[in-house]
Design a protein around this motif. Structure first.
Motif, PDB file in Angstrom:
ATOM      1  N   VAL A 148       7.562   0.287  -7.587  1.00  0.00           N
ATOM      2  CA  VAL A 148       8.141  -0.045  -6.291  1.00  0.00           C
ATOM      3  C   VAL A 148       8.420  -1.548  -6.312  1.00  0.00           C
ATOM      4  O   VAL A 148       7.524  -2.345  -6.603  1.00  0.00           O
ATOM      5  CB  VAL A 148       7.166   0.300  -5.137  1.00  0.00           C
ATOM      6  N   ILE A 149       9.654  -1.920  -6.024  1.00  0.00           N
ATOM      7  CA  ILE A 149      10.027  -3.333  -5.955  1.00  0.00           C
ATOM      8  C   ILE A 149      10.299  -3.669  -4.497  1.00  0.00           C
ATOM      9  O   ILE A 149      11.087  -2.999  -3.825  1.00  0.00           O
ATOM     10  CB  ILE A 149      11.270  -3.628  -6.816  1.00  0.00           C
ATOM     11  N   VAL A 150       9.638  -4.719  -4.016  1.00  0.00           N
ATOM     12  CA  VAL A 150       9.762  -5.147  -2.625  1.00  0.00           C
ATOM     13  C   VAL A 150      10.376  -6.543  -2.597  1.00  0.00           C
ATOM     14  O   VAL A 150       9.937  -7.428  -3.324  1.00  0.00           O
ATOM     15  CB  VAL A 150       8.377  -5.163  -1.943  1.00  0.00           C
ATOM     16  N   LEU A 179       5.070  -3.208  -7.624  1.00  0.00           N
ATOM     17  CA  LEU A 179       3.859  -2.405  -7.703  1.00  0.00           C
ATOM     18  C   LEU A 179       4.119  -1.249  -8.655  1.00  0.00           C
ATOM     19  O   LEU A 179       5.091  -0.499  -8.488  1.00  0.00           O
ATOM     20  CB  LEU A 179       3.480  -1.869  -6.312  1.00  0.00           C
ATOM     21  N   LEU A 180       3.269  -1.115  -9.674  1.00  0.00           N
ATOM     22  CA  LEU A 180       3.400   0.003 -10.617  1.00  0.00           C
ATOM     23  C   LEU A 180       2.738   1.240 -10.053  1.00  0.00           C
ATOM     24  O   LEU A 180       1.638   1.182  -9.494  1.00  0.00           O
ATOM     25  CB  LEU A 180       2.765  -0.373 -11.973  1.00  0.00           C
ATOM     26  N   LEU A 181       3.405   2.372 -10.189  1.00  0.00           N
ATOM     27  CA  LEU A 181       2.891   3.639  -9.684  1.00  0.00           C
ATOM     28  C   LEU A 181       2.139   4.355 -10.792  1.00  0.00           C
ATOM     29  O   LEU A 181       2.616   4.453 -11.919  1.00  0.00           O
ATOM     30  CB  LEU A 181       4.044   4.524  -9.179  1.00  0.00           C
ATOM     31  N   THR A 182       0.958   4.851 -10.467  1.00  0.00           N
ATOM     32  CA  THR A 182       0.161   5.541 -11.497  1.00  0.00           C
ATOM     33  C   THR A 182       0.103   7.018 -11.226  1.00  0.00           C
ATOM     34  O   THR A 182       0.318   7.505 -10.163  1.00  0.00           O
ATOM     35  CB  THR A 182      -1.279   4.992 -11.537  1.00  0.00           C
ATOM     36  N   ARG A 224       0.845  -1.196   0.000  1.00  0.00           N
ATOM     37  CA  ARG A 224       0.000   0.000   0.000  1.00  0.00           C
ATOM     38  C   ARG A 224       0.880   1.245   0.000  1.00  0.00           C
ATOM     39  O   ARG A 224       1.998   1.219   0.503  1.00  0.00           O
ATOM     40  CB  ARG A 224      -0.893   0.043   1.250  1.00  0.00           C
ATOM     41  N   LEU A 225       0.317   2.311  -0.514  1.00  0.00           N
ATOM     42  CA  LEU A 225       0.997   3.601  -0.496  1.00  0.00           C
ATOM     43  C   LEU A 225       0.136   4.589   0.286  1.00  0.00           C
ATOM     44  O   LEU A 225      -1.055   4.734   0.009  1.00  0.00           O
ATOM     45  CB  LEU A 225       1.200   4.122  -1.921  1.00  0.00           C
ATOM     46  N   VAL A 230      13.009  -2.261   0.123  1.00  0.00           N
ATOM     47  CA  VAL A 230      12.160  -1.553  -0.826  1.00  0.00           C
ATOM     48  C   VAL A 230      13.046  -0.735  -1.758  1.00  0.00           C
ATOM     49  O   VAL A 230      14.006  -0.095  -1.322  1.00  0.00           O
ATOM     50  CB  VAL A 230      11.164  -0.620  -0.087  1.00  0.00           C
ATOM     51  N   LYS A 231      12.697  -0.775  -3.046  1.00  0.00           N
ATOM     52  CA  LYS A 231      13.425   0.009  -4.044  1.00  0.00           C
ATOM     53  C   LYS A 231      12.389   0.766  -4.870  1.00  0.00           C
ATOM     54  O   LYS A 231      11.436   0.182  -5.377  1.00  0.00           O
ATOM     55  CB  LYS A 231      14.229  -0.933  -4.943  1.00  0.00           C
ATOM     56  N   VAL A 232      12.562   2.089  -4.987  1.00  0.00           N
ATOM     57  CA  VAL A 232      11.663   2.939  -5.780  1.00  0.00           C
ATOM     58  C   VAL A 232      12.398   3.321  -7.059  1.00  0.00           C
ATOM     59  O   VAL A 232      13.506   3.859  -7.010  1.00  0.00           O
ATOM     60  CB  VAL A 232      11.238   4.207  -4.998  1.00  0.00           C
ATOM     61  N   ILE A 233      11.758   3.038  -8.199  1.00  0.00           N
ATOM     62  CA  ILE A 233      12.366   3.301  -9.507  1.00  0.00           C
ATOM     63  C   ILE A 233      11.429   4.210 -10.296  1.00  0.00           C
ATOM     64  O   ILE A 233      10.222   3.963 -10.340  1.00  0.00           O
ATOM     65  CB  ILE A 233      12.605   1.977 -10.265  1.00  0.00           C
TER      66      ILE A 233
END
Length: 179
Positions: free
Chosen positions: A160-162, A176-179, A102-103, A123-126
């Protein structure tokens, strides 16, 4: 298979008799059974994969049990007829599960579960161009299931890669793809 009760002779006998009967003790009971031999069937591909997975789990269990604290943890979970090694193999055989990502504002909340214990969540945010804008370890929340990671930014079009790991180090990756 027969369970032997109150037989003074069988109290002291263990092993195989005449390549026909095997006598052993399990959970405090003496058991007599027909001696089993190796299977004459060729193993299937699925059986070979399961054997390989069990071999890896066994090796990981032996390595983990070298640490006295981890050995004590697994021993505390062992039931009747089980030991720390049994629990360590069981843990090493299965990977943890990522139930939800969740975000909330700039925070990534990961709900992770393992039959024994989740050891770490990374967690990695790309961003949309594939550039890593943030990465690090999440912190376990009070409920013992949710892990929290404070991101500097959650760019639209990014992901987001967990990576969730348990005590033996089995990883589970979810994106998880961010929209």
């Amino acid at each position: 298979m027969a369970i032997v009760k109150d037989n003074i002779l069988m109290q002291l006998v263990r092993g195989t008799l005449g390549k026909q009967i095997t006598i052993y003790e399990r959970n405090g009971q003496i058991i007599m059974a027909k001696k089993r031999g190796p299977s004459k069937k060729k193993p299937t591909q699925k059986q070979l994969e399961a054997r390989h997975k069990m071999t890896i789990a066994s090796m990981r269990a032996h390595i983990m049990l070298e640490d006295p604290q981890i050995k004590a943890y697994y021993q505390s979970l062992a039931g009747p007829g089980q030991n720390a090694y049994n629990m360590a193999v069981k843990d090493a055989y299965r990977s943890p599960e990522v139930q939800n990502i969740r975000l909330e504002d700039e925070e990534v909340i990961v709900t992770a579960k393992d039959e024994f214990r989740v050891a770490a969540v990374e967690v990695k945010v790309i961003d949309a161009d594939g550039v890593v804008t943030g990465s690090g370890r999440a912190v376990l929340g009070r409920n013992g299931v949710d892990w929290y990671y404070k991101a500097t930014a959650l760019p639209a079009g990014g992901r987001v890669i967990v990576v969730v790991k348990d005590l033996p180090g089995n990883p589970t990756v979810k994106e998880l793809l961010l929209t």
